[in-house]
Design a protein around this motif. Sequence first.
Motif, PDB file in Angstrom:
ATOM      1  N   MET A 143       0.814  -1.269   0.044  1.00 34.99           N
ATOM      2  CA  MET A 143      -0.034   0.018  -0.042  1.00 34.99           C
ATOM      3  C   MET A 143       0.754   1.370   0.017  1.00 34.99           C
ATOM      4  O   MET A 143       0.576   2.416  -0.719  1.00 34.99           O
ATOM      5  CB  MET A 143      -0.926  -0.122   1.387  1.00 34.99           C
ATOM      6  N   ARG A 144       1.985   1.268   0.733  1.00 37.55           N
ATOM      7  CA  ARG A 144       2.812   2.347   0.789  1.00 37.55           C
ATOM      8  C   ARG A 144       3.357   2.745  -0.570  1.00 37.55           C
ATOM      9  O   ARG A 144       3.702   3.867  -0.828  1.00 37.55           O
ATOM     10  CB  ARG A 144       3.955   1.976   1.838  1.00 37.55           C
ATOM     11  N   VAL A 145       3.613   1.660  -1.171  1.00 39.85           N
ATOM     12  CA  VAL A 145       4.266   2.108  -2.884  1.00 39.85           C
ATOM     13  C   VAL A 145       3.139   1.961  -3.625  1.00 39.85           C
ATOM     14  O   VAL A 145       3.472   2.315  -5.064  1.00 39.85           O
ATOM     15  CB  VAL A 145       5.230   1.130  -3.127  1.00 39.85           C
ATOM     16  N   GLY A 146       1.801   2.007  -3.539  1.00 48.23           N
ATOM     17  CA  GLY A 146       0.805   2.234  -4.473  1.00 48.23           C
ATOM     18  C   GLY A 146       0.410   1.008  -5.174  1.00 48.23           C
ATOM     19  O   GLY A 146      -0.079   0.987  -6.168  1.00 48.23           O
ATOM     20  N   LEU A 147       0.685  -0.188  -4.452  1.00 52.95           N
ATOM     21  CA  LEU A 147       0.445  -1.639  -5.397  1.00 52.95           C
ATOM     22  C   LEU A 147      -0.470  -2.338  -4.568  1.00 52.95           C
ATOM     23  O   LEU A 147      -0.066  -3.490  -4.126  1.00 52.95           O
ATOM     24  CB  LEU A 147       1.905  -2.087  -5.575  1.00 52.95           C
ATOM     25  N   GLY A 148      -1.412  -1.937  -4.034  1.00 55.03           N
ATOM     26  CA  GLY A 148      -2.194  -2.550  -2.931  1.00 55.03           C
ATOM     27  C   GLY A 148      -2.868  -3.771  -3.426  1.00 55.03           C
ATOM     28  O   GLY A 148      -3.254  -4.940  -2.726  1.00 55.03           O
TER      29      GLY A 148
ATOM     30  N   ALA B  41      12.469  -3.576  -0.001  1.00 57.42           N
ATOM     31  CA  ALA B  41      13.519  -2.873   0.693  1.00 57.42           C
ATOM     32  C   ALA B  41      12.877  -2.231   1.909  1.00 57.42           C
ATOM     33  O   ALA B  41      13.559  -2.100   2.888  1.00 57.42           O
ATOM     34  CB  ALA B  41      13.999  -1.739  -0.422  1.00 57.42           C
ATOM     35  N   LEU B  42      11.710  -1.784   2.215  1.00 55.19           N
ATOM     36  CA  LEU B  42      10.838  -1.312   3.117  1.00 55.19           C
ATOM     37  C   LEU B  42      10.502  -2.389   4.367  1.00 55.19           C
ATOM     38  O   LEU B  42      10.150  -1.944   5.389  1.00 55.19           O
ATOM     39  CB  LEU B  42       9.768  -0.661   2.758  1.00 55.19           C
TER      40      LEU B  42
ATOM     41  N   LEU C 143      10.656  10.413  -2.111  1.00 58.64           N
ATOM     42  CA  LEU C 143      10.498  11.634  -1.315  1.00 58.64           C
ATOM     43  C   LEU C 143       9.615  11.222  -0.164  1.00 58.64           C
ATOM     44  O   LEU C 143       9.928  11.874   0.940  1.00 58.64           O
ATOM     45  CB  LEU C 143       9.944  12.512  -2.335  1.00 58.64           C
ATOM     46  N   GLU C 144       8.341  10.657  -0.350  1.00 55.36           N
ATOM     47  CA  GLU C 144       7.556  10.391   0.599  1.00 55.36           C
ATOM     48  C   GLU C 144       8.089   9.349   1.648  1.00 55.36           C
ATOM     49  O   GLU C 144       7.973   9.565   3.037  1.00 55.36           O
ATOM     50  CB  GLU C 144       6.267   9.649   0.143  1.00 55.36           C
ATOM     51  N   ILE C 145       8.964   8.363   1.344  1.00 55.86           N
ATOM     52  CA  ILE C 145       9.688   7.507   2.303  1.00 55.86           C
ATOM     53  C   ILE C 145      10.903   8.434   3.122  1.00 55.86           C
ATOM     54  O   ILE C 145      10.710   8.335   4.449  1.00 55.86           O
ATOM     55  CB  ILE C 145      10.256   6.148   1.475  1.00 55.86           C
ATOM     56  N   ASN C 146      11.323   9.031   2.350  1.00 53.62           N
ATOM     57  CA  ASN C 146      12.231  10.325   3.237  1.00 53.62           C
ATOM     58  C   ASN C 146      11.712  11.111   4.258  1.00 53.62           C
ATOM     59  O   ASN C 146      12.096  11.323   5.253  1.00 53.62           O
ATOM     60  CB  ASN C 146      13.005  10.993   2.131  1.00 53.62           C
TER      61      ASN C 146
END
Length: 232
Positions: free
Chosen positions: A130-135, A158-159, A188-191
């Motif tokens: 979900m965090r990378v937009g692939l739910g 990696a997360l 950028l969102e992860i950062n």
Amino acid sequence: MTFSGEPIVRIVDASIFQEDTTVLNNINLKIDKGEFVYLVGRTGSGKSSLLKTLYCDLPLHMGSIRIAGFDIENIKRNQIPLLRRKLGIIFQDFQLLPDRNVAENIYFVMRATGWTDKAKMKSRLAEVLMRVGLGSVSSKMPHQLSGGEQQRVVIARALVNEPSLLIADEPTGNLDPEVSEGIFKTFLEINKSGTAILMATHDFKLIENYPKRTLKCEKGFVIDSANPVEKA
């Protein structure tokens, strides 16, 4: 942005080697927790060798490097997996297992880094996708995904262990410009959530649009460039 505490990376008087050849000399720098740093330079200038040294794929023979709490000049072989659990490593060529679906690709890393509780693994899988937009892609095979989707799976993988530092080696190098920008915005969102990022890139358009501190590998040295859009 201000940073405090021990840097996530500190390099003192280090030289980087490929076999018996010195590729970078006398590196002295630090990367703070939560910082975003570009790594640039011509092909063959030592970018990948520096990154490989940070995650212990190349040995450090000269100088000292402390990363995520580990002194890698003295690191024992059995400690390297512990270090890598604190890092997220992202490659240009994805390195997904082609015979396993998205979920199994991520579970493979989870099992290799000590996860055993199936319910927690399933919950974490859903979180990172979900965090990378692939739910909705967990059951798909890598060949059923676009290049951009595959790279998002790699980022999700990696997360998994909530790394304090993401090391990305040309993560948008095989993607078209529009997809590259979408992937970069994910970084950028992860950062923003507090994860430091060190990203090797040749994409100077991204650097121009999103200026950050830039390190340049040039003529055997690493230069902390004051001009993030200067081309190697």
